[in-house]
Enzyme design. Structure first.
Site, short mmCIF file in Angstrom:
data_model
loop_
_atom_site.label_atom_id
_atom_site.label_comp_id
_atom_site.label_asym_id
_atom_site.label_seq_id
_atom_site.Cartn_x
_atom_site.Cartn_y
_atom_site.Cartn_z
N TYR A 1 48.14 44.97 42.14
CA TYR A 1 48.82 43.91 41.40
C TYR A 1 50.31 44.22 41.33
O TYR A 1 51.15 43.35 41.51
CB TYR A 1 48.23 43.79 39.99
N ASN B 1 42.70 31.39 41.75
CA ASN B 1 42.69 31.23 43.20
C ASN B 1 41.74 30.08 43.60
O ASN B 1 40.55 30.14 43.35
CB ASN B 1 42.24 32.55 43.83
N CYS C 1 41.75 37.56 47.33
CA CYS C 1 42.21 38.21 46.10
C CYS C 1 41.35 39.41 45.73
O CYS C 1 41.78 40.26 44.94
CB CYS C 1 42.33 37.23 44.96
N HIS C 2 40.16 39.53 46.33
CA HIS C 2 39.33 40.70 46.06
C HIS C 2 39.97 41.97 46.61
O HIS C 2 39.59 43.07 46.22
CB HIS C 2 37.92 40.51 46.65
N GLU D 1 33.69 45.31 53.61
CA GLU D 1 34.86 45.55 54.46
C GLU D 1 35.05 47.04 54.77
O GLU D 1 36.05 47.43 55.36
CB GLU D 1 36.11 44.98 53.80
#
Length: 99
Positions: free
Chosen positions: A22, A44, A52-53, A79
């Protein structure tokens, strides 16, 4: 372009399998409101498209997510990011510096 639109554009630059913070997003926008970034991302309109994750706390903790923390952890693990006790293992390895 609004701060919100700029924020979403910056978040889209974070590659799959990497995370930023952030604070990093706020600084790239020239603001000090790190919490404001969280509030923007909470609204979002396109959660996977605008990933945004991939934005986490500066200490490597996962932080909040509009779909819940468990969903955020699930997305990050898909991921290839290792998470233990809601914190990214080897955070520096996955950190993406925004230009």
């Amino acid at each position: 372009m609004s701060i919100r639109e700029k924020c979403y554009r910056i978040v889209c630059e974070i590659p799959k399998g990497r995370v930023s913070t952030y604070k990093e997003v706020a600084e790239s926008l020239g603001i000090k409101g790190y919490r404001a970034i969280g509030m923007i991302l909470k609204k979002n309109p396109k959660p996977i498209e605008i990933p945004c994750h991939r934005v986490v706390k500066s200490n490597g903790e996962v932080g909040g997510y509009m779909g819940g923390i468990e969903r955020k952890i699930e997305l990050l693990r898909k991921e290839g990011i290792t998470i233990k006790n809601n914190k990214i293992v080897n955070f520096e390895r996955y950190f993406f510096k925004i230009k």
